[in-house]
Design a protein around this motif. Sequence first.
Motif, mmCIF file in Angstrom:
data_model
loop_
_atom_site.group_PDB
_atom_site.id
_atom_site.type_symbol
_atom_site.label_atom_id
_atom_site.label_comp_id
_atom_site.label_asym_id
_atom_site.label_seq_id
_atom_site.Cartn_x
_atom_site.Cartn_y
_atom_site.Cartn_z
ATOM 1 N N LEU A 1 -5.858 13.026 -8.548
ATOM 2 C CA LEU A 1 -6.194 12.190 -7.530
ATOM 3 C C LEU A 1 -7.535 12.279 -7.222
ATOM 4 O O LEU A 1 -8.270 11.287 -6.863
ATOM 5 C CB LEU A 1 -5.413 12.579 -6.417
ATOM 6 C CG LEU A 1 -3.848 12.094 -6.164
ATOM 7 C CD1 LEU A 1 -2.925 12.912 -5.238
ATOM 8 C CD2 LEU A 1 -3.644 10.825 -6.103
ATOM 9 N N ARG B 1 1.129 7.114 -6.654
ATOM 10 C CA ARG B 1 0.029 7.668 -6.957
ATOM 11 C C ARG B 1 0.036 9.027 -6.532
ATOM 12 O O ARG B 1 -0.180 10.126 -7.287
ATOM 13 C CB ARG B 1 -1.241 7.172 -6.318
ATOM 14 C CG ARG B 1 -1.662 5.669 -6.660
ATOM 15 C CD ARG B 1 -2.435 5.772 -7.910
ATOM 16 N NE ARG B 1 -2.710 4.255 -8.281
ATOM 17 C CZ ARG B 1 -3.951 3.649 -7.510
ATOM 18 N NH1 ARG B 1 -4.834 4.313 -6.755
ATOM 19 N NH2 ARG B 1 -4.182 2.510 -7.939
ATOM 20 N N SER C 1 -6.295 4.955 -2.174
ATOM 21 C CA SER C 1 -5.060 4.387 -1.565
ATOM 22 C C SER C 1 -5.312 4.617 0.011
ATOM 23 O O SER C 1 -4.835 3.834 0.406
ATOM 24 C CB SER C 1 -3.690 5.106 -2.256
ATOM 25 O OG SER C 1 -3.709 5.181 -3.653
ATOM 26 N N THR C 2 -5.427 6.032 0.399
ATOM 27 C CA THR C 2 -5.627 6.080 1.692
ATOM 28 C C THR C 2 -6.851 5.392 2.205
ATOM 29 O O THR C 2 -6.652 4.853 3.422
ATOM 30 C CB THR C 2 -5.389 7.384 2.118
ATOM 31 O OG1 THR C 2 -6.656 8.148 1.556
ATOM 32 C CG2 THR C 2 -4.390 8.246 1.399
ATOM 33 N N GLN D 1 0.911 -1.191 -0.055
ATOM 34 C CA GLN D 1 0.037 0.164 0.115
ATOM 35 C C GLN D 1 0.921 1.327 -0.090
ATOM 36 O O GLN D 1 0.492 2.229 -0.599
ATOM 37 C CB GLN D 1 -0.871 -0.029 1.350
ATOM 38 C CG GLN D 1 -2.211 0.858 1.080
ATOM 39 C CD GLN D 1 -3.223 0.488 -0.005
ATOM 40 O OE1 GLN D 1 -3.227 -0.653 -0.511
ATOM 41 N NE2 GLN D 1 -4.025 1.299 -0.317
ATOM 42 N N MET E 1 -6.275 1.609 3.088
ATOM 43 C CA MET E 1 -5.428 1.321 4.174
ATOM 44 C C MET E 1 -5.885 0.739 5.127
ATOM 45 O O MET E 1 -6.804 1.328 5.831
ATOM 46 C CB MET E 1 -4.424 2.429 4.113
ATOM 47 C CG MET E 1 -3.053 2.141 5.155
ATOM 48 S SD MET E 1 -2.039 1.065 4.573
ATOM 49 C CE MET E 1 -0.874 0.864 5.807
ATOM 50 N N ASP F 1 -8.891 8.628 -5.904
ATOM 51 C CA ASP F 1 -7.885 7.706 -5.640
ATOM 52 C C ASP F 1 -8.428 7.102 -4.320
ATOM 53 O O ASP F 1 -8.485 7.801 -3.249
ATOM 54 C CB ASP F 1 -6.757 8.130 -5.628
ATOM 55 C CG ASP F 1 -5.605 7.406 -5.389
ATOM 56 O OD1 ASP F 1 -5.209 6.842 -6.520
ATOM 57 O OD2 ASP F 1 -5.323 7.044 -4.149
ATOM 58 N N GLN G 1 2.048 1.672 -3.343
ATOM 59 C CA GLN G 1 0.811 2.317 -4.285
ATOM 60 C C GLN G 1 0.790 3.921 -3.879
ATOM 61 O O GLN G 1 0.660 4.757 -4.779
ATOM 62 C CB GLN G 1 -0.564 1.613 -4.123
ATOM 63 C CG GLN G 1 -1.473 2.214 -4.675
ATOM 64 C CD GLN G 1 -2.827 1.649 -4.578
ATOM 65 O OE1 GLN G 1 -2.841 0.388 -4.607
ATOM 66 N NE2 GLN G 1 -3.892 2.396 -4.367
ATOM 67 N N TYR G 2 0.834 4.099 -2.683
ATOM 68 C CA TYR G 2 0.744 5.453 -2.111
ATOM 69 C C TYR G 2 1.825 6.455 -2.942
ATOM 70 O O TYR G 2 1.614 7.566 -3.555
ATOM 71 C CB TYR G 2 1.031 5.780 -0.747
ATOM 72 C CG TYR G 2 0.796 7.286 -0.333
ATOM 73 C CD1 TYR G 2 -0.309 7.815 -0.038
ATOM 74 C CD2 TYR G 2 1.942 8.000 -0.223
ATOM 75 C CE1 TYR G 2 -0.553 9.241 0.494
ATOM 76 C CE2 TYR G 2 2.215 9.533 -0.047
ATOM 77 C CZ TYR G 2 0.798 9.990 0.208
ATOM 78 O OH TYR G 2 0.572 11.338 0.612
ATOM 79 N N TRP H 1 -2.376 -2.704 8.828
ATOM 80 C CA TRP H 1 -1.258 -3.003 7.799
ATOM 81 C C TRP H 1 -0.198 -1.784 8.280
ATOM 82 O O TRP H 1 0.737 -1.983 7.748
ATOM 83 C CB TRP H 1 -1.679 -2.603 6.313
ATOM 84 C CG TRP H 1 -2.589 -3.380 5.926
ATOM 85 C CD1 TRP H 1 -3.088 -4.628 6.397
ATOM 86 C CD2 TRP H 1 -3.346 -3.452 4.624
ATOM 87 N NE1 TRP H 1 -4.046 -5.274 5.553
ATOM 88 C CE2 TRP H 1 -4.031 -4.392 4.574
ATOM 89 C CE3 TRP H 1 -3.337 -2.464 3.639
ATOM 90 C CZ2 TRP H 1 -4.869 -4.858 3.218
ATOM 91 C CZ3 TRP H 1 -4.203 -2.860 2.538
ATOM 92 C CH2 TRP H 1 -4.873 -3.878 2.199
#
Lengths: 596, 596
Positions: free
Chosen positions: B580, A568, B587-588, A561, B591, B585, A564-565, B595
């Motif tokens: 974004l 992106r 990504s956050t 992740q 999460m 997006d 990916q962050y 993780w």
Amino acid sequence: MNERDLEFNLYELFDSESLLTRTRYQDHDRHTFNGVINTAKAIAEKHFLPIRQKLDTHQPTFDGKKVQLIPELKVAIAAVNESGIGSATADYELGGMQLPPIIASAAGAYLSVGGGVGIGYNMLTTANANLLEVHASDALIEKWVKPMREGRFMGTMAMTEPGSGSGLGDLSTKATKTEEGNYRITGSKIFISGGDHDLSENIVHLVLARVQGAPKGVKGISLFVVPKYLVNDDGSIGEDNEVALAGLFHKMGGRAQTSTALSFGEKNGSVGYLVGEENRGLQYMFHMMNEARIMVGTSGAVLAVAGYQYSVDYAKNRPQGRLPSCKDPLSPMVNIIEHADVKRMLLAQKSYAEGALSLVLYGTQLSDDSRTAKTQEQRQYAHTLLDFLTPIIKTWPSEYGPKANSLAIQVLGGHGYINEHPVEMFYRDNRLNPIHEGTTGMQSLDLLTRKVPMNNRQGYLATLDEIYKTIEQSKPYANLDEFSVQLATAVDTLKETTQSVLTAMSTKHIDLALANSVKYLALFGHVIIAWLWLKQGIVATKALAEQPHQEDKNFYQGKCQALQYFYRFELPKISLWAALLNSTDSSTYDMQVEWF
Amino acid sequence: MNERDLEFNLYELFDSESLLTRTRYQDHDRHTFNGVINTAKAIAEKHFLPIRQKLDTHQPTFDGKKVQLIPELKVAIAAVNESGIGSATADYELGGMQLPPIIASAAGAYLSVGGGVGIGYNMLTTANANLLEVHASDALIEKWVKPMREGRFMGTMAMTEPGSGSGLGDLSTKATKTEEGNYRITGSKIFISGGDHDLSENIVHLVLARVQGAPKGVKGISLFVVPKYLVNDDGSIGEDNEVALAGLFHKMGGRAQTSTALSFGEKNGSVGYLVGEENRGLQYMFHMMNEARIMVGTSGAVLAVAGYQYSVDYAKNRPQGRLPSCKDPLSPMVNIIEHADVKRMLLAQKSYAEGALSLVLYGTQLSDDSRTAKTQEQRQYAHTLLDFLTPIIKTWPSEYGPKANSLAIQVLGGHGYINEHPVEMFYRDNRLNPIHEGTTGMQSLDLLTRKVPMNNRQGYLATLDEIYKTIEQSKPYANLDEFSVQLATAVDTLKETTQSVLTAMSTKHIDLALANSVKYLALFGHVIIAWLWLKQGIVATKALAEQPHQEDKNFYQGKCQALQYFYRFELPKISLWAALLNSTDSSTYDMQVEWF
């Protein structure tokens, strides 16, 4: 520090166990590697962590005669010396443990986080001793390095002068040859870390000075050992050597380590012992500076990791507010780690901190490879890569470490701004890193004017090769497709931009062509970190396929992740920097002094 | 402060002289405007500047009974009170000077830079008094506001509690109604600026608390005046009101102002006087918070200006190194301002600092217009714009001010990291601004979930109209073509992005749709600052055409160059944020907690 991530770097990403096949390390095994890391951790927890805040709030003071430091620091440093970690990488004959630098660096990370810059006294001593072992005579090594390796003496590097900060060619400290064949040193130095204290029996200053009659500029600079106290032939401490403390600087951070103004030889001149040959001082010092640059990058990275870990723990345990989807204002609060924006701030920190950490450990390993890899070809190749990457290894973690620390403060909110929590200290400590050992601006000029063109772009091309290898290795993993394609495009952007800047350097006014060099380093740095994240992604993807237990699974998914962050949110920035560089934007160059 | 730039903002960009036609300001003229600014400057230079560093290095201490501040602060604050600047904007009847807020803000800028947050005591008092004048009964105003306007009492705002920082709905301080019709307050508050000190006869706390039996959440919060000491009917200081200092926080910056933990009513309850009606406290407090938010933005901007000015002066006078084009290492060193990268760091600061300053002054003027513009329509329009822009006025200067200060440190190099120079203090002081009065994350949610959709996007559309007007006004000037075209494209990007985020908010999971809201505020903020730079560019271009004398010519050319810098180096970033947001997006959002 995050133990699991260090283990990942050492044994999964960089395969440190393979070092055991090298003669130098043949007495070691993973057990001794972990032993020294655990010892460092234990010392950090026992001696440094309890005094970390006190070191920060009780800055060293100077009563006109002596520097006062809190007494606990001496105890903590003695513990480091006793453990031998200070000389972990040195030869057995010199009292060292002959450990690989990457292992010593992992051990040092615990001490850095635990002790703030308290451990800096040891690190500078190590760097000083390393330089002398390579460039000084046996007599000097016997007299000065041995006591440093034993922890009895400490070392500094004294370069900067009031009139010449980054411009070493303009320094004016004088050395006059005496009849006995030594030199007398006179002059002033500033910002000398660890320049005075009562932590050791003696302090060994490495001083850059100009021998009378030497050429002007950088070609007339020599390097001297100038001790605080002379040492008698029987090894006992002798006379005071006229190294006077002129004052202490009060720094925003890194307060445990004195930053001093020193005055050399105000009466008869301080006795100085020439290192190597006259007028080659800067070359020798550069040897130390390259090491010091990796150290600075490491500091940037490790402080970023420390802030990241702290703010993750805080966010997991601090209830506050509700998610936007929650329609009931009376429902229980969630821990702030549930908020997407907090996740963003943590992921950004993770991508900066763990990206930077893998970069500095890679640099440390290259430095080791350049000396201990099995073939001359391998050693040369590692040297080529390291020499090229040093400005990036120094700069990227220094620039992004403080950004990570700022986000750690933001995660804690008002609590991050007060010294009940250490994140504001990390932020202050880390802010020095883009400045010392060559500012970001200077590293950028070094990268563009020296490192890229050097040896027909050998280092540059070798770096690209390494990146292409990783792209190739990522091909079997479909989940990494998006990223390997993006990285390949980024490398294309980097290549075009490099070509266009080099063309500008040979066709346009050189000051204009170099005006945006900081953006070139930024671009290259981002490509390097993206590459290291892809490397980490490959390891994590492979590991996930092997159905690890839940805790490891979480760890590897976190890696994916963060990868990916970075791709992106961060990597796309290079297109903006490339645009400025490709157009040789003249906004800054055109600005006139009187317009400000 | 840069006097010339303030003059530019007041009289060239925002035409403050036109305010003189408003009845409220009819007794004033440009002479009295400048008079109060010059008085503030004189007080700053005489009383604050000499103690600025001492205020920073001598944090307030608490001996268990009383707070100790350096005595010079009391003298400095008395000078402010005597000058009447503390109540510059208040009505004549209340002891004020009825000056326009934009003039008071310019005066305050000098005091802020001179005194760090020392002046914060006065500013909070003013904000407190302003709120009470609008929402409290005449009796409360007579008793509490008058002494504050006279400088005898000081005020605070006490909102945050240990268990609920930004989540005011969760606060738990209790208010119990007494037979006399007052209330008894019990509970704990933290991070109360100016919560205790010996600078005034009394301290007037505005306290948010929950009346017993009130609804839960934000709808059950009331506002109380809770003084440190009760006041007798004859106006003399009466009994202690059980407002106990539980401790001081040690902040990274802003150290002149105490940050306190207060405990209310540990014995019988502190006497509290209800402001307005029960359960409407948060509404009243928001009145103050909007003002406070402009104040925070102003602090971010003014500290950025201070660091910029300081580093420009330093760079003009510090010789170091030579330009890349210089082939002779023995030629004289140049002042560092000649280096392109130093110019870049100064231009970046200029573009941030002066962009932010014009934004906060614009906000201040809107706030004034919303009350004193001639027609109801004008007042409503100003209110609409201000209400919409407040999250940006608070946040953009708070985020970019510290970035500017970091660059000021970098310009000074090692010297920027020590307290011989104030830039490291500005950096520490400014770091609070993205946190207090609503973090950047909260402002972003406010912008997207409330301000954009509010009243059929009225504020949003009015803002776009204003930008289009400026684009239109720039048309006659060929040198601005590049920028007006770029700004029009940026507005298109903003519109598309807004549409796509609003669509996501109604079609996707709301937590996901809002996950990148910080990037939306960043995007909007950059468009706003670009707009204000174009506005500045129009004024400068017109002025240049009139062949001003050399000094003014330099000033206007500097403006044009900073405009160009912002459009080349900064504005292009919005494309990344738009990407974004347009892709929502995840990504956050994706999460997972475990993780990390």
